[in-house]
Design a protein around this motif. Structure first.
Motif, PDB file in Angstrom:
ATOM      1  N   PRO A  20       0.414  -1.304  -0.195  1.00 21.47           N
ATOM      2  CA  PRO A  20      -0.509  -0.486  -0.074  1.00 21.47           C
ATOM      3  C   PRO A  20       0.850   1.281  -0.402  1.00 21.47           C
ATOM      4  CG  PRO A  20      -0.724  -1.972   2.271  1.00 21.47           C
ATOM      5  CD  PRO A  20       0.753  -2.554   0.949  1.00 21.47           C
ATOM      6  N   ASN A  21       0.704   1.661  -0.907  1.00 26.39           N
ATOM      7  CA  ASN A  21       1.210   3.459  -1.310  1.00 26.39           C
ATOM      8  C   ASN A  21       2.841   3.676  -1.293  1.00 26.39           C
ATOM      9  OD1 ASN A  21      -1.683   4.139   0.299  1.00 26.39           O
ATOM     10  ND2 ASN A  21      -0.372   4.195   2.199  1.00 26.39           N
ATOM     11  N   VAL A  22       3.036   2.423  -1.862  1.00 28.48           N
ATOM     12  CA  VAL A  22       4.336   2.106  -2.370  1.00 28.48           C
ATOM     13  C   VAL A  22       4.353   2.033  -3.952  1.00 28.48           C
ATOM     14  CG1 VAL A  22       6.861   1.079  -2.439  1.00 28.48           C
ATOM     15  CG2 VAL A  22       5.226   1.463   0.294  1.00 28.48           C
ATOM     16  N   SER A  23       4.889   2.744  -4.831  1.00 29.50           N
ATOM     17  CA  SER A  23       5.172   2.305  -5.772  1.00 29.50           C
ATOM     18  C   SER A  23       6.099   1.043  -6.436  1.00 29.50           C
ATOM     19  CB  SER A  23       5.502   3.460  -6.610  1.00 29.50           C
ATOM     20  OG  SER A  23       7.194   3.771  -6.824  1.00 29.50           O
ATOM     21  N   HIS A  24       6.883   1.251  -5.612  1.00 28.17           N
ATOM     22  CA  HIS A  24       7.975  -0.455  -6.057  1.00 28.17           C
ATOM     23  C   HIS A  24       6.809  -1.776  -6.638  1.00 28.17           C
ATOM     24  CE1 HIS A  24      11.405  -2.585  -6.516  1.00 28.17           C
ATOM     25  NE2 HIS A  24      10.829  -3.368  -4.968  1.00 28.17           N
ATOM     26  N   LYS A  25       6.942  -2.250  -7.520  1.00 20.37           N
ATOM     27  CA  LYS A  25       6.691  -3.466  -8.260  1.00 20.37           C
ATOM     28  C   LYS A  25       7.475  -4.964  -7.219  1.00 20.37           C
ATOM     29  CE  LYS A  25       3.618  -1.759 -11.854  1.00 20.37           C
ATOM     30  NZ  LYS A  25       3.412  -1.459 -12.790  1.00 20.37           N
ATOM     31  N   TYR A  26       6.403  -5.339  -6.684  1.00 18.40           N
ATOM     32  CA  TYR A  26       7.255  -6.911  -6.891  1.00 18.40           C
ATOM     33  C   TYR A  26       6.817  -7.648  -7.494  1.00 18.40           C
ATOM     34  CZ  TYR A  26       9.184  -5.028  -2.034  1.00 18.40           C
ATOM     35  OH  TYR A  26       9.478  -3.352  -1.380  1.00 18.40           O
ATOM     36  N   ARG A  27       7.793  -8.544  -8.515  1.00 22.50           N
ATOM     37  CA  ARG A  27       7.519  -9.549  -9.718  1.00 22.50           C
ATOM     38  C   ARG A  27       7.229 -10.548  -9.668  1.00 22.50           C
ATOM     39  NH1 ARG A  27       7.275  -6.356 -13.816  1.00 22.50           N
ATOM     40  NH2 ARG A  27       8.315  -4.176 -13.946  1.00 22.50           N
ATOM     41  N   ASP A  28       6.737 -11.308  -9.847  1.00 20.75           N
ATOM     42  CA  ASP A  28       6.386 -12.471 -10.221  1.00 20.75           C
ATOM     43  C   ASP A  28       7.360 -13.172 -10.564  1.00 20.75           C
ATOM     44  OD1 ASP A  28       3.597 -14.888  -9.094  1.00 20.75           O
ATOM     45  OD2 ASP A  28       4.584 -15.487 -10.862  1.00 20.75           O
ATOM     46  N   TRP A  29       7.233 -14.759 -10.693  1.00 20.99           N
ATOM     47  CA  TRP A  29       8.168 -15.137 -11.356  1.00 20.99           C
ATOM     48  C   TRP A  29       6.932 -15.256 -13.701  1.00 20.99           C
ATOM     49  CZ3 TRP A  29       6.748 -19.768 -14.283  1.00 20.99           C
ATOM     50  CH2 TRP A  29       6.014 -20.894 -13.586  1.00 20.99           C
ATOM     51  N   ARG A  66      18.576  -5.956  13.779  1.00 15.61           N
ATOM     52  CA  ARG A  66      18.623  -4.991  14.261  1.00 15.61           C
ATOM     53  C   ARG A  66      20.155  -5.063  14.972  1.00 15.61           C
ATOM     54  NH1 ARG A  66      18.634   0.417  14.530  1.00 15.61           N
ATOM     55  NH2 ARG A  66      16.388   0.365  14.785  1.00 15.61           N
ATOM     56  N   LYS A  67      20.600  -6.309  15.509  1.00 15.25           N
ATOM     57  CA  LYS A  67      21.562  -6.740  15.976  1.00 15.25           C
ATOM     58  C   LYS A  67      23.020  -7.259  15.019  1.00 15.25           C
ATOM     59  CE  LYS A  67      23.445 -10.285  19.677  1.00 15.25           C
ATOM     60  NZ  LYS A  67      23.077 -11.949  19.212  1.00 15.25           N
ATOM     61  N   ALA A  68      22.347  -7.721  13.467  1.00  9.79           N
ATOM     62  CA  ALA A  68      23.421  -8.198  12.808  1.00  9.79           C
ATOM     63  C   ALA A  68      23.906  -6.866  12.497  1.00  9.79           C
ATOM     64  CB  ALA A  68      22.797  -9.050  12.325  1.00  9.79           C
ATOM     65  N   ARG A  69      22.841  -6.034  11.275  1.00  8.74           N
ATOM     66  CA  ARG A  69      22.965  -5.281  11.328  1.00  8.74           C
ATOM     67  C   ARG A  69      22.964  -4.217  11.113  1.00  8.74           C
ATOM     68  NH1 ARG A  69      22.542  -7.539   4.861  1.00  8.74           N
ATOM     69  NH2 ARG A  69      22.769  -9.514   5.432  1.00  8.74           N
ATOM     70  N   ASN A  70      22.539  -3.439  12.496  1.00  5.84           N
ATOM     71  CA  ASN A  70      21.975  -2.302  13.123  1.00  5.84           C
ATOM     72  C   ASN A  70      21.211  -1.136  11.696  1.00  5.84           C
ATOM     73  OD1 ASN A  70      21.910  -0.359  15.018  1.00  5.84           O
ATOM     74  ND2 ASN A  70      23.933   0.902  14.629  1.00  5.84           N
ATOM     75  N   GLU A  71      19.776  -1.934  11.373  1.00  6.80           N
ATOM     76  CA  GLU A  71      19.166  -1.302  10.755  1.00  6.80           C
ATOM     77  C   GLU A  71      17.725  -1.753  11.094  1.00  6.80           C
ATOM     78  OE1 GLU A  71      19.962  -2.465   6.952  1.00  6.80           O
ATOM     79  OE2 GLU A  71      22.440  -1.375   6.476  1.00  6.80           O
ATOM     80  N   PRO A  72      16.798  -0.928  10.919  1.00  6.83           N
ATOM     81  CA  PRO A  72      15.541  -1.564  11.300  1.00  6.83           C
ATOM     82  C   PRO A  72      14.824  -2.375   9.770  1.00  6.83           C
ATOM     83  CG  PRO A  72      15.441  -0.019   9.585  1.00  6.83           C
ATOM     84  CD  PRO A  72      16.828   0.358   9.997  1.00  6.83           C
ATOM     85  N   TRP A  73      14.083  -3.187  10.504  1.00  7.22           N
ATOM     86  CA  TRP A  73      13.081  -4.637   8.624  1.00  7.22           C
ATOM     87  C   TRP A  73      12.661  -3.571   8.635  1.00  7.22           C
ATOM     88  CZ3 TRP A  73      14.642  -9.512   8.648  1.00  7.22           C
ATOM     89  CH2 TRP A  73      13.579  -9.591   7.709  1.00  7.22           C
ATOM     90  N   TYR A  74      12.231  -3.446   7.300  1.00  5.80           N
ATOM     91  CA  TYR A  74      11.668  -2.592   6.361  1.00  5.80           C
ATOM     92  C   TYR A  74      10.929  -3.911   5.713  1.00  5.80           C
ATOM     93  CZ  TYR A  74      15.826   0.451   6.004  1.00  5.80           C
ATOM     94  OH  TYR A  74      16.525   1.306   6.305  1.00  5.80           O
ATOM     95  N   PRO A  75       9.427  -3.499   5.435  1.00  6.13           N
ATOM     96  CA  PRO A  75       8.199  -4.262   5.268  1.00  6.13           C
ATOM     97  C   PRO A  75       8.484  -5.156   4.030  1.00  6.13           C
ATOM     98  CG  PRO A  75       7.472  -2.263   5.448  1.00  6.13           C
ATOM     99  CD  PRO A  75       8.581  -2.444   5.603  1.00  6.13           C
ATOM    100  N   GLY A  76       9.117  -4.621   2.960  1.00  2.00           N
ATOM    101  CA  GLY A  76       9.455  -5.551   1.507  1.00  2.00           C
ATOM    102  C   GLY A  76      10.047  -6.237   1.974  1.00  2.00           C
TER     103      GLY A  76
END
Lengths: 377, 612
Positions: free
Chosen positions: B357-366, B432-442
């Motif tokens: 929702p509200n994201v333009s990025h398309k996640y493609r099917d094979w 968070r522990k391994a990369r010190n980054e938040p989790w992205y929904p994608g």
């Protein structure tokens, strides 16, 4: 004129009956003792060499040579020996000098003179000619010797002893000195003088120590504490003591000495052969062997007492004492009460020249005993 | 002369001599007593002491090497054995001219300079009477050649020794492993007494993990030696205790089928007996020949193996970590059902892509043009990515990972081999522990199709498949079935991951979908369905390559292949009463249905076809 000894008072007919062996100038009790020890020698060498018949045959051949030398010397009248003593001594010294200049080097020491057809140790010859020259010199004078004669004698001892020590062969050097000293002892120098000499020698020991080779010092240090270097210098003594001690009262039996047959014991057919004997025949065997040596010594001293002239008496006494010194030094070394010096066990050890010399000495003793005459020749 | 005797007092001289002789006799007697005393001391008092020293001198304890236990497969086929090898050895003291002998032997046999070098090194350390090996593992031909000329080489002898041998070479190199010479480090970690006579120790695989059992117990021999240590006599011995024989769960015929089935591809196949956890196939390709390792592999050859881009020494089945791709979909589908996020009737429209929702990025099917309307069954059968993007999004990463964890993903299976990898199950906390980054929904979306951070080993995949086949009942995968001569002939099976309660209806639904993958008309592995009279439940997978980064290689001709997708396939059969579960990973193989599935079918058929 004939020296007036007590024996000379016997009339001709009272001389004891003399057999065939006496005509060959052989002293039966002495030769019996020697033959006994030679047989022991063959038996124990067979075991010590790892049952090598070849080595045994070589030893038997040398025994033959040595007995021949004995037989030959027994034929020579002591008077001839006396007459030629200075010449023999001069030749001996000459050979010693020759060895120092151009002798073969064997086992790190110059002892051998290569005469082309056989190799020869002049030190062996000097072992007999030293007591001979001293006996000859002292016999020229009235016993006991005076101070001046003692000084000359000391010189006569020192020359060959130092030459041999230079080879370097400390063991033989000391034995030569001992044989010369034995003549002095027989000649009756005063006890007080001997005590003073011993004290003087003790005082000289540090100086002597200073002149010794490192390996000679090491041998003495080893005697004092063999465990300090069990794999190096102490090895011989430790292994030898193990061999003797493990023999116990009755021994492990002939050919069963493990120290010997597994080659733990070094020099087992030569200098350390007594350890082999002790391991295989035990304390009883050892005491038997010591008794045999003692009996031979007694016979030699008996001959000394019955010798007819001063030269013979001094020489015979020296040879008897020297014989025992050899035995004592060797056994003492093997059982760990004397330093390791290269002295073979008389009549038992495998080794050529020393046995020839030894039996030549016995030949002289037999000559002295069998050439006694009631009347001058 | 006349003058000399006239002035002497014969009587005095006579007395003097007797005097001195008596003195000498006294001294001699005294010294004799000294010698006798010393002898009594040594031979009577010291007898015991010196006797024991003399015994210690001559008797040495020599270890006897135990025979290493054999390794069999489940049919009793020998996988690791001890064969007699012949080595040419020289005894320096018996060799006349050593140099001449060496050159002569070199001319006669195939002995390279390295072996000569090694011989010289050994010789420096050995006694003159010791037998020193010159040429290991002589061939029959060399043996014959030498035997004819033996008279020319006094002191050279052929010795027979037992050496480990792996008759199946490459096929079992990873799982059975190999033995090699013990090194200093290993010697510290084992009981030195047990290894006194042993030169070899298990280095990898079963040989390493069952080392103590396979090794056995060293025996001892009392030998009499001389001062140089030469053997004189044997006095007695305590015989060594041979190592126990191991019977593996592996089936060599199936293993062969899997290995050969991979063809020229690199990859791994793991097959498990579903009900017991017995591992039937454990293959990693390429393999390598373990036999040279037994005798010490030449450095050159070892470097070649190590630097090869195909990494033959790497056990892919145990340590290879791959994105599972679509093979994870049945598990995620089950998670959706179990969590009540979806039901079997739930259906979506697949246009060929998915958008948050509200994201333009398309996640493609094979499938670029999309699958159209799909429910759970169709989504698994046709492997619709869009369905699982949505499902994953609805589940969320924590519930998704939490459910996969119950199937053993992200943790070691506890197989009886060491060096197992745990794979990776991502979560917010982990990132968070391994990369010190938040989790992205994608990232949740691509986890739903087994891409992104998630990594599994072929073993884990097979293990999870077995658990799914058992409708949730976990088994512990293991390789050893029976240990000979031991009271407990079976390995006690410890429950490793706990059984999970699954609604049987949900399980059957998912399994039915997996059956359709193979037997349905539109199934992605439809091609393998013919010629079998039982149902296979399977799932194909295609994983985008990113492990290639770690093993990047600039050989241009290979790069193309290296960038191709990994083909995966998981399956179990028969679907209603599962007996075998399998996971196949074909590196850079392309599509799972066309490359990986046929291999799985071959293995399954070999197992079920034989028993039916």
């Amino acid at each position: 004129m004939i020296p007036q000894t007590s024996e000379n008072r016997f009339p001709l007919g009272n001389q004891p009956a003399r057999g065939f062996l006496h005509h060959l100038h052989i002293d039966v009790p002495l030769v019996a003792g020697l033959a006994f020890l030679s047989s022991i020698s063959l038996i124990i060498l067979y075991s010590a060499s790892g049952q090598q018949m070849e080595l045994l045959m070589r030893h038997a051949a040398r025994l033959g040579l040595a007995y021949s030398a004995m037989l030959i010397l027994a034929q020579i009248h002591p008077r001839h020996l006396q007459r030629h003593a200075p010449l023999l001594f001069v030749i001996g010294i000459g050979l010693l000098v020759a060895v120092l200049i151009g002798g073969d080097i064997g086992k790190g020491a110059q002892r051998w003179l290569n005469l082309g057809f056989f190799r020869f140790q002049p030190a062996e010859m000097i072992k007999i000619s030293t007591p001979m020259i001293i006996a000859w010199y002292l016999a020229e004078h009235v016993l006991p010797p005076q101070r001046r004669q003692i000084m000359v004698t000391a010189g006569l001892i020192a020359i060959p002893a130092l030459l041999i020590a230079k080879q370097p062969d400390l063991g033989t050097s000391l034995l030569v000195a001992a044989s010369g000293t034995a003549v002095l002892f027989m000649s009756g120098i005063s006890w007080w003088f001997q005590v003073r000499c011993v004290i003087l020698l003790a005082g000289l020991t540090p100086i002597l120590w200073h002149f010794m080779h490192d390996y000679q010092k090491a041998r003495i240090m080893t005697l004092l504490n063999p465990e300090a270097d069990p794999l190096g210098k102490g090895y011989q003594i430790i292994q030898s003591k193990i061999a003797i001690g493990s023999g116990g009262m009755y021994g492990k039996g002939w050919l069963n000495g493990t120290q010997t047959h597994l080659e733990f014991l070094p020099e087992r057919s030569t200098d350390f052969i007594f350890a082999v004997f002790a391991e295989e025949f035990g304390l009883l065997g050892c005491l038997g062997l010591l008794t045999a040596y003692l009996l031979i010594c007694c016979r030699c001293l008996y001959i000394t007492v019955h010798a007819q002239d001063t030269f013979s008496r001094l020489l015979a006494g020296s040879l008897s004492i020297t014989f025992f010194v050899y035995v004592f030094v060797n056994i003492g070394m093997v059982i760990g009460i004397l330093p390791v010096v290269g002295v073979p066990l008389p009549l038992i050890s495998y080794g050529g020249t020393s046995m020839v010399t030894l039996l030549a000495g016995f030949g002289i003793l037999m000559s002295i005993h069998t050439h006694r005459r009631l009347l001058p020749v | 002369m006349v003058r000399r005797f006239t002035i002497k007092d014969s009587y005095l001289e006579n007395r003097l001599i007797i005097n001195r002789v008596v003195a000498a006799l006294v001294v001699i007697l005294f010294l004799n007593l000294l010698l006798a005393g010393r002898l009594i001391y040594l031979q009577i008092s010291g007898h015991e002491h010196y006797s024991s020293l003399s015994q210690n001198n001559r008797i040495k304890i020599s270890p006897l090497q135990p025979t290493r236990g054999l390794i069999f497969d489940r049919q009793g086929e020998i996988l690791a054995q001890n064969i007699t090898t012949y080595s040419l050895e020289l005894i320096p003291e018996q060799v006349g001219n050593l140099e001449e002998t060496l050159t002569g032997l070199q001319r006669l046999l195939d002995i390279d300079d390295r072996e000569i070098e090694q011989f010289r090194r050994l010789r420096k350390r050995s006694k003159r009477f010791a037998s020193i090996p010159l040429k290991w593992r002589m061939t029959e031909r060399e043996l014959a050649k030498f035997s004819v000329r033996r008279f020319q080489f006094p002191g050279a002898e052929v010795h027979a020794r037992l050496a480990r041998d792996y008759p199946y070479g490459n096929i079992l190199a990873h799982v059975v492993g190999y033995v090699g010479r013990i090194n200093e480090k290993e010697l510290k970690s084992v009981d030195p007494a047990a290894y006194r006579g042993t030169n070899h120790i298990g280095k990898t695989g079963i040989e390493a993990s069952y080392e103590t059992m396979l090794h056995g117990k060293a025996g001892y021999e009392e030998i009499e030696t001389n001062a140089q240590g030469r053997l004189i006599n044997r006095l007695g011995q305590i015989p060594p205790e041979s190592g126990v024989n191991l019977h593996l769960t592996l089936d060599i015929q199936m293993q062969k089928a899997a290995y050969n089935g991979l063809g020229t591809h690199n990859g791994a196949v793991v097959a498990i007996e579903a009900k017991t956890g017995n591992i039937l196939v454990f293959t990693s390709k390429p393999g390598f020949d373990p036999n040279p390792f037994v005798h010490g592999i030449p450095v050159k050859d070892y470097d070649l193996l190590r630097s090869s881009a195909d990494r033959p020494l790497f056990d892919r089945a145990l340590r290879g970590q791959y994105p599972p791709g679509s093979t994870v979909k049945p598990f995620i589908g089950l998670a959706g059902l179990e969590h009540g996020v979806v039901d079997m009737r739930h259906s979506i429209f697949c246009p060929g892509f998915y958008q948050l929702p509200n994201v333009s990025h398309k996640y493609r099917d094979w499938k670029t043009w999309g699958h159209g309307h799909v429910d759970m069954n169709a989504a698994i059968t046709q492997s619709c990515d869009v369905y699982f993007y949505g499902l994953a999004y609805s589940l969320g990463i924590e519930r998704l990972s939490g459910f996969l964890k119950k199937f053993g993903f992200g943790s070691k299976t506890g197989i009886d081999l060491s060096g197992e990898k745990a794979g990776l199950l991502p979560s917010r906390k982990w990132k968070r522990k391994a990369r010190n980054e938040p989790w992205y929904p994608g990232e949740t979306l691509i986890a739903g199709i087994g891409q992104g951070f998630i990594q599994v080993t072929p073993l884990q995949l097979a293990n999870a498949t077995a658990q799914l086949a058992n409708r949730g009942k976990a088994v512990r995968p293991h390789l050893v079935r029976r240990i000979e001569r031991k009271a407990e002939s079976m390995i006690p099976l410890q429950q490793f991951s706990p059984d999970i309660q699954i609604d049987p209806r949900n399980a059957e639904s998912i399994i039915q979908a997996m059956v359709n993958v193979v037997h349905g008309d539109r199934g992605t592995a439809h091609s393998i369905s013919n010629g079998i009279d039982y149902k296979i439940a399977g799932k194909t997978g295609t994983a985008q390559v990113f492990t290639v980064k770690q093993e990047e290689n600039y050989d241009e001709s290979r790069i193309d292949k290296k960038l191709r997708d990994h083909a995966l396939f998981i399956a179990f059969a028969p679907a209603n009463n599962p007996r075998i579960a399998i996971a196949v990973v074909v590196e850079n193989g392309g599509h799972g249905g066309s490359v990986a599935a046929p291999i799985a079918k071959q293995v399954i058929h070999r197992y079920l076809g034989r028993e039916s």
